[in-house]
Design an enzyme around this catalytic site. Sequence first.
Site, PDB file in Angstrom:
ATOM      1  N   SER A 136      -2.179  31.219  28.223  1.00  0.00           N
ATOM      2  CA  SER A 136      -1.365  30.331  29.081  1.00  0.00           C
ATOM      3  C   SER A 136       0.045  30.847  29.323  1.00  0.00           C
ATOM      4  O   SER A 136       1.023  30.125  29.136  1.00  0.00           O
ATOM      5  CB  SER A 136      -1.300  28.914  28.506  1.00  0.00           C
ATOM      6  OG  SER A 136      -2.461  28.209  28.862  1.00  0.00           O
ATOM      7  N   PRO A 137       0.162  32.095  29.799  1.00  0.00           N
ATOM      8  CA  PRO A 137       1.507  32.623  30.082  1.00  0.00           C
ATOM      9  C   PRO A 137       2.219  31.822  31.164  1.00  0.00           C
ATOM     10  O   PRO A 137       3.439  31.854  31.257  1.00  0.00           O
ATOM     11  CB  PRO A 137       1.231  34.059  30.544  1.00  0.00           C
ATOM     12  CG  PRO A 137      -0.180  34.034  31.052  1.00  0.00           C
ATOM     13  CD  PRO A 137      -0.895  33.065  30.165  1.00  0.00           C
ATOM     14  N   TRP A 192     -11.679  31.299  30.797  1.00  0.00           N
ATOM     15  CA  TRP A 192     -11.625  29.891  30.370  1.00  0.00           C
ATOM     16  C   TRP A 192     -12.719  29.082  31.056  1.00  0.00           C
ATOM     17  O   TRP A 192     -13.879  29.470  31.055  1.00  0.00           O
ATOM     18  CB  TRP A 192     -10.236  29.304  30.637  1.00  0.00           C
ATOM     19  CG  TRP A 192      -9.994  28.003  29.904  1.00  0.00           C
ATOM     20  CD1 TRP A 192     -10.837  27.388  29.022  1.00  0.00           C
ATOM     21  CD2 TRP A 192      -8.849  27.174  29.986  1.00  0.00           C
ATOM     22  NE1 TRP A 192     -10.263  26.238  28.542  1.00  0.00           N
ATOM     23  CE2 TRP A 192      -9.051  26.075  29.122  1.00  0.00           C
ATOM     24  CE3 TRP A 192      -7.657  27.238  30.711  1.00  0.00           C
ATOM     25  CZ2 TRP A 192      -8.125  25.056  28.952  1.00  0.00           C
ATOM     26  CZ3 TRP A 192      -6.728  26.222  30.546  1.00  0.00           C
ATOM     27  CH2 TRP A 192      -6.960  25.145  29.673  1.00  0.00           C
ATOM     28  N   GLU A 217      -1.706  38.554  42.627  1.00  0.00           N
ATOM     29  CA  GLU A 217      -0.284  38.231  42.483  1.00  0.00           C
ATOM     30  C   GLU A 217       0.179  38.458  41.031  1.00  0.00           C
ATOM     31  O   GLU A 217       1.198  39.098  40.786  1.00  0.00           O
ATOM     32  CB  GLU A 217      -0.077  36.764  42.903  1.00  0.00           C
ATOM     33  CG  GLU A 217       1.202  36.092  42.437  1.00  0.00           C
ATOM     34  CD  GLU A 217       2.481  36.659  43.040  1.00  0.00           C
ATOM     35  OE1 GLU A 217       2.379  37.450  43.990  1.00  0.00           O
ATOM     36  OE2 GLU A 217       3.565  36.334  42.524  1.00  0.00           O
ATOM     37  N   ASN A 218      -0.599  37.968  40.087  1.00  0.00           N
ATOM     38  CA  ASN A 218      -0.152  38.015  38.690  1.00  0.00           C
ATOM     39  C   ASN A 218      -0.093  39.438  38.140  1.00  0.00           C
ATOM     40  O   ASN A 218       0.741  39.748  37.284  1.00  0.00           O
ATOM     41  CB  ASN A 218      -1.047  37.128  37.820  1.00  0.00           C
ATOM     42  CG  ASN A 218      -0.961  35.670  38.249  1.00  0.00           C
ATOM     43  OD1 ASN A 218      -0.081  35.301  39.023  1.00  0.00           O
ATOM     44  ND2 ASN A 218      -1.866  34.847  37.755  1.00  0.00           N
ATOM     45  N   SER A 227      -7.724  31.048  39.108  1.00  0.00           N
ATOM     46  CA  SER A 227      -8.836  30.292  39.688  1.00  0.00           C
ATOM     47  C   SER A 227      -9.384  30.995  40.926  1.00  0.00           C
ATOM     48  O   SER A 227     -10.428  30.608  41.441  1.00  0.00           O
ATOM     49  CB  SER A 227      -8.378  28.892  40.082  1.00  0.00           C
ATOM     50  OG  SER A 227      -7.816  28.245  38.970  1.00  0.00           O
ATOM     51  N   TYR A 259     -16.347  27.768  26.604  1.00  0.00           N
ATOM     52  CA  TYR A 259     -15.913  27.738  28.007  1.00  0.00           C
ATOM     53  C   TYR A 259     -17.099  27.398  28.918  1.00  0.00           C
ATOM     54  O   TYR A 259     -18.085  28.135  28.972  1.00  0.00           O
ATOM     55  CB  TYR A 259     -15.295  29.078  28.438  1.00  0.00           C
ATOM     56  CG  TYR A 259     -13.978  29.404  27.742  1.00  0.00           C
ATOM     57  CD1 TYR A 259     -13.264  28.444  27.030  1.00  0.00           C
ATOM     58  CD2 TYR A 259     -13.428  30.678  27.797  1.00  0.00           C
ATOM     59  CE1 TYR A 259     -12.059  28.743  26.395  1.00  0.00           C
ATOM     60  CE2 TYR A 259     -12.222  30.985  27.171  1.00  0.00           C
ATOM     61  CZ  TYR A 259     -11.554  30.004  26.468  1.00  0.00           C
ATOM     62  OH  TYR A 259     -10.362  30.305  25.847  1.00  0.00           O
ATOM     63  N   GLN A 285     -15.904  26.570  38.413  1.00  0.00           N
ATOM     64  CA  GLN A 285     -15.449  26.729  39.798  1.00  0.00           C
ATOM     65  C   GLN A 285     -15.832  28.081  40.388  1.00  0.00           C
ATOM     66  O   GLN A 285     -15.891  28.251  41.576  1.00  0.00           O
ATOM     67  CB  GLN A 285     -13.917  26.600  39.859  1.00  0.00           C
ATOM     68  CG  GLN A 285     -13.419  25.206  39.609  1.00  0.00           C
ATOM     69  CD  GLN A 285     -12.101  25.242  38.841  1.00  0.00           C
ATOM     70  OE1 GLN A 285     -12.078  25.224  37.623  1.00  0.00           O
ATOM     71  NE2 GLN A 285     -11.003  25.311  39.556  1.00  0.00           N
TER      72      GLN A 285
HETATM   73  P1  NDP Z   1      -2.220  30.300  32.807  1.00  0.00           P
HETATM   74  O1  NDP Z   1      -1.179  29.554  32.063  1.00  0.00           O
HETATM   75  O2  NDP Z   1      -1.818  31.583  33.417  1.00  0.00           O
HETATM   76  O3  NDP Z   1      -2.828  29.325  33.892  1.00  0.00           O
HETATM   77  C1  NDP Z   1      -3.773  29.782  34.836  1.00  0.00           C
HETATM   78  C2  NDP Z   1      -3.847  28.794  35.974  1.00  0.00           C
HETATM   79  O4  NDP Z   1      -2.598  28.727  36.637  1.00  0.00           O
HETATM   80  C3  NDP Z   1      -4.850  29.199  37.038  1.00  0.00           C
HETATM   81  O5  NDP Z   1      -6.154  28.786  36.735  1.00  0.00           O
HETATM   82  C4  NDP Z   1      -4.289  28.526  38.265  1.00  0.00           C
HETATM   83  O6  NDP Z   1      -4.567  27.118  38.253  1.00  0.00           O
HETATM   84  C5  NDP Z   1      -2.796  28.707  38.037  1.00  0.00           C
HETATM   85  N1  NDP Z   1      -2.312  29.989  38.574  1.00  0.00           N
HETATM   86  C6  NDP Z   1      -2.425  31.213  38.010  1.00  0.00           C
HETATM   87  N2  NDP Z   1      -1.824  32.143  38.751  1.00  0.00           N
HETATM   88  C7  NDP Z   1      -1.308  31.494  39.814  1.00  0.00           C
HETATM   89  C8  NDP Z   1      -0.552  31.930  40.929  1.00  0.00           C
HETATM   90  N3  NDP Z   1      -0.203  33.212  41.078  1.00  0.00           N
HETATM   91  N4  NDP Z   1      -0.166  31.007  41.840  1.00  0.00           N
HETATM   92  C9  NDP Z   1      -0.492  29.698  41.677  1.00  0.00           C
HETATM   93  N5  NDP Z   1      -1.216  29.234  40.642  1.00  0.00           N
HETATM   94  C10 NDP Z   1      -1.620  30.118  39.709  1.00  0.00           C
HETATM   95  O7  NDP Z   1      -3.419  30.677  31.862  1.00  0.00           O
HETATM   96  P2  NDP Z   1      -4.624  29.821  31.232  1.00  0.00           P
HETATM   97  O8  NDP Z   1      -4.123  28.564  30.627  1.00  0.00           O
HETATM   98  O9  NDP Z   1      -5.736  29.752  32.205  1.00  0.00           O
HETATM   99  O10 NDP Z   1      -5.024  30.807  30.054  1.00  0.00           O
HETATM  100  C11 NDP Z   1      -5.408  32.158  30.318  1.00  0.00           C
HETATM  101  C12 NDP Z   1      -6.560  32.547  29.438  1.00  0.00           C
HETATM  102  O11 NDP Z   1      -6.188  32.420  28.064  1.00  0.00           O
HETATM  103  C13 NDP Z   1      -7.826  31.679  29.565  1.00  0.00           C
HETATM  104  O12 NDP Z   1      -8.634  32.075  30.629  1.00  0.00           O
HETATM  105  C14 NDP Z   1      -8.487  31.912  28.231  1.00  0.00           C
HETATM  106  O13 NDP Z   1      -9.188  33.137  28.256  1.00  0.00           O
HETATM  107  C15 NDP Z   1      -7.309  32.023  27.286  1.00  0.00           C
HETATM  108  N6  NDP Z   1      -7.030  30.725  26.632  1.00  0.00           N
HETATM  109  C16 NDP Z   1      -7.213  30.656  25.278  1.00  0.00           C
HETATM  110  C17 NDP Z   1      -7.003  29.496  24.589  1.00  0.00           C
HETATM  111  C18 NDP Z   1      -7.209  29.477  23.122  1.00  0.00           C
HETATM  112  O14 NDP Z   1      -7.207  28.386  22.526  1.00  0.00           O
HETATM  113  N7  NDP Z   1      -7.421  30.592  22.474  1.00  0.00           N
HETATM  114  C19 NDP Z   1      -6.590  28.258  25.271  1.00  0.00           C
HETATM  115  C20 NDP Z   1      -6.383  28.420  26.703  1.00  0.00           C
HETATM  116  C21 NDP Z   1      -6.589  29.625  27.327  1.00  0.00           C
HETATM  117  P3  NDP Z   1      -5.042  26.263  39.535  1.00  0.00           P
HETATM  118  O15 NDP Z   1      -6.470  25.985  39.297  1.00  0.00           O
HETATM  119  O16 NDP Z   1      -4.203  25.032  39.466  1.00  0.00           O
HETATM  120  O17 NDP Z   1      -4.844  27.065  40.765  1.00  0.00           O
END
Ligand code: NDP
Length: 332
Positions: free
Chosen positions: A211-212, A21, A299-300, A292, A54, A27
């Site tokens: 966004s799991p 993303w 962890e994930n 990030s 992205y 970052q």
């Molecule tokens: P998540 O819902 O898993 O969110 C990820 C964010 O959650 C991280 O950047 C971090 O944010 C936080 N995080 C993740 N793991 C942890 C943890 N173990 N402990 C604490 N905080 C954690 O997924 P995304 O929304 O980022 O989506 C995943 C991927 O899906 C993207 O990279 C992209 O490739 C795809 N995507 C596709 C879209 C589409 O329209 N097709 C739209 C959105 C995503 P923080 O910075 O706050 O630490």
Amino acid sequence: MEYRRLGKSGLQVSELSFGSWVTFGNQVDVDSAVEIMKAAYDGGVNFFDNAETYAHGQSEQVMGAALKKLNFPRDSYIVSSKVMFGSEKEPKPTQKGLSRKHVYEAAHQAMQRLGVDYLDLYFCHRPDPNVPIEETVRAMTELIWQGKVLYWGTSEWSAQQIMEAYSAARQYNLIPPTMEQPEYNMFHRERFEVEYKRLYEQVGLGTTIWSPLASGVLTGKYNDGIPADSRANVPGYEWLKSRLTSPEGQQRIEKVRKLTRVAKDLGTTMPRLAIAWTLKNPNVSTVILGASRLSQLVENLKALEAVPMLTEDVMMKIEEILDNKPKQMASQ
Ligand code: NDP
């Protein structure tokens, strides 16, 4: 790590995958990307997701530079891009959308930035109301015939739009979409569980879900307020902050507090529980993880250990807390 078929296609995709993303390029620099992607690959991840938009193309560039350094055998991983929004900050009319021109040019730019000769997966990032679906299906089919794309798909298209793409493909002897990339998590279920149901059964649609963790809400990190190092404090992420502080956001956080206790009782963590919950759905081909930093990815990936903990009883308990099970349509 287990591997699942991408819908009815023969492609084996790791059940957990990695998406860059906006983190890559904004970052995360190339060295950190190398670290994160190596950890993912060593953990069995074979799919790396990206998009032209992205970080305005920088995400693909950083991933491409990392892939070059990592030198994984090309036939051991899957890389994607998505077309629709363009990569310029203010794209001109021909630099965005799903016209044959932009679909074609964005694929070439993505290949160049990622340093690959073909894209394994290529998604239409959203539907484009200004382009006939048939034009996009034709452009995708030709890219496949030219060997520049292996499988094409959609992202956040309605079931009806996906079926239209199917019909156009059948009518003109073109290639239909193999997969869809929808949001799916404990708080966002309706489309995945209800609207697409017939597509899994009738056309064997594959899914690469995003966004799991509902952008981090489902990690439990917001249970006691917004931590200083969260994305919610980064300029440009005001949407996340207001989503957290809204009454609906607060209700969700209350549910996450309860779910965190369930995770603790099972001897696991909240992020692992939330990711494992998505993996329990057999219509999920792969869960795209976002991270990030390296520690989050490490962890994930451990969510795999939590899947067997989600017995029927535990799933029922989670369902009670969530209290948001979508109603199936009458005929389903
Ligand atoms: P998540 O819902 O898993 O969110 C990820 C964010 O959650 C991280 O950047 C971090 O944010 C936080 N995080 C993740 N793991 C942890 C943890 N173990 N402990 C604490 N905080 C954690 O997924 P995304 O929304 O980022 O989506 C995943 C991927 O899906 C993207 O990279 C992209 O490739 C795809 N995507 C596709 C879209 C589409 O329209 N097709 C739209 C959105 C995503 P923080 O910075 O706050 O630490």
